[in-house]
Design an enzyme around this catalytic site. Sequence first.
Site, short mmCIF file in Angstrom:
data_model
loop_
_atom_site.label_atom_id
_atom_site.label_comp_id
_atom_site.label_asym_id
_atom_site.label_seq_id
_atom_site.Cartn_x
_atom_site.Cartn_y
_atom_site.Cartn_z
N ASP A 166 4.78 11.83 13.48
CA ASP A 166 5.51 11.79 11.85
C ASP A 166 3.62 12.41 11.33
OD1 ASP A 166 6.30 11.24 9.75
OD2 ASP A 166 6.48 10.31 9.37
N LEU A 184 0.69 -0.59 -0.05
CA LEU A 184 0.24 0.67 -0.01
C LEU A 184 0.85 1.43 0.01
CD1 LEU A 184 -2.28 -1.19 2.34
CD2 LEU A 184 -3.16 -0.54 0.51
N GLY A 244 8.94 1.42 7.42
CA GLY A 244 9.16 0.64 6.84
C GLY A 244 8.18 0.47 5.80
N THR A 245 7.09 -0.76 5.15
CA THR A 245 6.54 -0.93 4.29
C THR A 245 5.21 -1.14 4.93
OG1 THR A 245 8.38 -1.68 2.95
CG2 THR A 245 6.11 -1.97 2.00
N LYS A 252 1.48 -2.85 8.65
CA LYS A 252 3.35 -2.70 8.84
C LYS A 252 3.89 -3.09 9.23
CE LYS A 252 5.51 2.23 9.73
NZ LYS A 252 4.75 2.98 9.91
#
Length: 710
Positions: free
Chosen positions: A513, A395, A401-402, A417
Amino acid sequence: MELARLLLIPVVWVLAAAAAARSPGCATRCGNIDVPYPFGLDPQCAIHDGFQLNCSTVGRDTKLFHGTLEVIRFSVHDGKAWLKTFISRQCYDQATSDMSYNNAWVNISNLPYVLSASDNKVIVVGCKSLAYMWSDSYIIGCKSTCDKPLKNGSSCSTGNAGCCQADLPTGVRYYQGFFNELYNTTEIWRKTPCNYVTVMESAAFSFSTAYLTSTVFYDTDDSRTPVVMEWGITRQTCEQARINKTSYACVSDHSDCVNNDAGYRCRCSDGFEGNPYTMDGCTDINECLDNVTYPCAGICKNTPGNFTCSCPRGRSMINGVCASVGLVALVICITCAYLIRERRKLHRIKQRYFRQHGGLLLFEEMKSQQGVAFKIFSEEELQQATNKFDAQQVLGHGGQGTVYKGILKSGIEIAVKRCMTIDEQQKKGFGKEMLILSQINHKNIVKLLGCCLEVEVPMLVYEFIPNGTLFDLIHRNHSQHNSLNTRLRIAYESAEALAYLHSCASPPILHGDVKSTNILLDGDYTAKVSDFGASILAPNDKSQFVTVVQGTCGYLDPEYMQTYELTDKSDVYSFGVVLLELLTRKKALNLEGPEDDRSLSMRFLYAMKENKLEDILDDEIKNNENIEYLEEIADLARQCLEMSGMNRPSMKEVADKLGRLRKIVQHPWAHENPEELDSLLGEPSMVNSTGTTGNFSIAKKAAMGLESGR
C-alpha cells in the site's frame, strides 16, 4: 458497458441562523415513514439544505427520497439513516454470447452522509466472480467461487460457498462496483448466469442459493439493497461547531455533541430521550414506568435523568434494616461473584487471542533472541496511552484501520494502529511475522515498537513521527515552497526504504500500500515509510497469496487487479504514482475533474505520449534550467508505471537512479565539467571518436542507464 448512475442533487450546506425547530405546519410523515427534524420535506422544514427530502408517489406507493436515493427509516438517537442503493451485476447475455455489465455507482459527497463502516459490508455473490468496490480512496473486493456445497444462510467469510464479503473503509462518500473481466459466467451461465457486487447492511444480508441460479438478487422492479448511512450536521467537529452559537445544532437542554466520520451530530444525554435538535426536545425518561428495564423491588421515584428505589412503607424499622442489610449483602456477594467470573472470562478470552495470534511463540523467540527491541503491550497500557482511544487522539483513518497518537507512562510518544480485521491465514503466523518486522532497522522506515495480541484484532505500535505525511506536504500545505532538491531527496529516501524491504529483509517484505499518506516526515523532513506492518511477507507459493483484494485508488497496480497476486513490482508501480505526485503536485485520483483526467497516472502517460509533459509539471519546480532533470525523473516514473510488472525496474534500480539524479541536481556545475559529472555518477568519461567530450545529455543518460533501449 452499461452504467447505472446515481446522480445526486448538489446541495449547499448553509445553516439557518438559530435553527432550533422546524416551522409550524411542516409535514412530519411521508407514507409510513416518520421524518424527524433535522430532516424536512420543505426548505423551511429542514435544519439546512442538506437535510431536505422529497416525498414522491411511485406507482401506487408513496416513497421518501434524498436526492435519488430512497430512504427507508431514520434513527435520531444513533444518527443513522437507512437508504437503498443499486447493485452492480455481470451477466451472460445469450443474445450477444458475451458478458453484459451494469456497474452502479453512488456519490453522496454533497450530502451529509458517510457510509457506516461498522454496519455495512462489500458483498460479492457468484460462482466465478472477482469484484470490487472502488471508493473515493480505496479499492476493496474479494473472490467468490462455488467450490463447496451451497447452503442457504452460508457464511460469506470463506468466499467458496457462492459469496464473499470485505470490510468497508471509514469515511466513504463515493463508490462504484466493477468486475475483473477474467472472472465471469461465460462457461457456467446455464446454472449461474450472473455475478453481483454491492455495498449493503451486513445484518440485512442472508445468502440464498437462488441468488446464484436466478436473477432474484437483482430484482428488475427494485434492484436495490439497504445500506446504513451516518449523518453529520456539518463537516465540523463538536469543538468547531460550538464556536458559532447561532448555528450550533444541539439546542435542547440535556443534549450532547458527538463526533463521527460525517462531522458532528447530537444526542440526548443518558436518562433522557427525544430530539436533541429542537428546544426542550430531550425529555426525562420515567424509569418507574418500565420495571423490566429499570427493576425496582421497593418504591420507585423518578428523578431527572435517573431514579431512586426505596423500601416500601409500613414495615418495621428492624425488619426494614435487616432486610436492607441482607439485600445489600446478597447484592454485594452476587456482584463480586459476577465480577470475578467476568474477570476470569475476560482473562481467558485475552489468553485465547494471545495464543491465537502466536503470542507464545513470539514470547519464546524474544527470550531466545537477546537484545530485540520489541514489546508485547497489554490492552490496558494502550488504553491509558490513547485516553481510551479517544477521537481527539486520531491521527488518521485508512482502509485497514485507525491510527491514534499515544503517550506511554515513560513519556515516549507512539502511534497505535487499531486494525479492523485480520483473516484466518494471517492469524496463524502473526506473532512470527511481528518478530521479523520488528528487526527491520532502516533510517527511512518507521520503527515498529511492538504489538498488542490480547485483543480480537491485534494492534500495532510504531514510533511517532511528528511532521505529518508527504500527502499533507504536497497537497495541503500550499504555502510552503518545496524545491526540486527536497522532493528528489524524499523520493530517494522512500525508494531506499522500499528497496531495503524487498532486497535486504529476510524474508523479503512486500509493502502492498505504497502511497503519499504512508510516507511520513520527521522533524528534519526526512522520509519515513510507514504502515509496513500491514504488509505481507513475500509468499513462497501461490497458495499463500491474499484472498481479499484491497488497495488505494490511483496507486493500485493494474496487474494485481488482473492476476490477484501481489509482487514487489506492485510496490514499484505505486511508487511511480508517488513520483508523479512529487513532479506535478496533483493527487493520484481526482474525482472532481473530467473523467479523462481523474487518474494522474493515465493523464501523465498520455502527456508523455503526446510530448506534453511540461503541461502537467508543477510550476514551482519547472524552469529552463532543470527541465532536463524533470524529464529524467518523468522517464523513470514512466518505467515504474509499465503495465507489465516484468518491464518495471526493481526498487533497488529505482533507488540507484534517483541517487544519481540527486547528485546531478545538487551539483549543477557538472554541466560545464563532464569529468566531474562522471565522477559523481561513478562512470568513466564518455568521449566521442574525435576525442572531444560527447553531448552532456546523452552522456548523462547513458551513465544512468536511462537511455531508451537499455
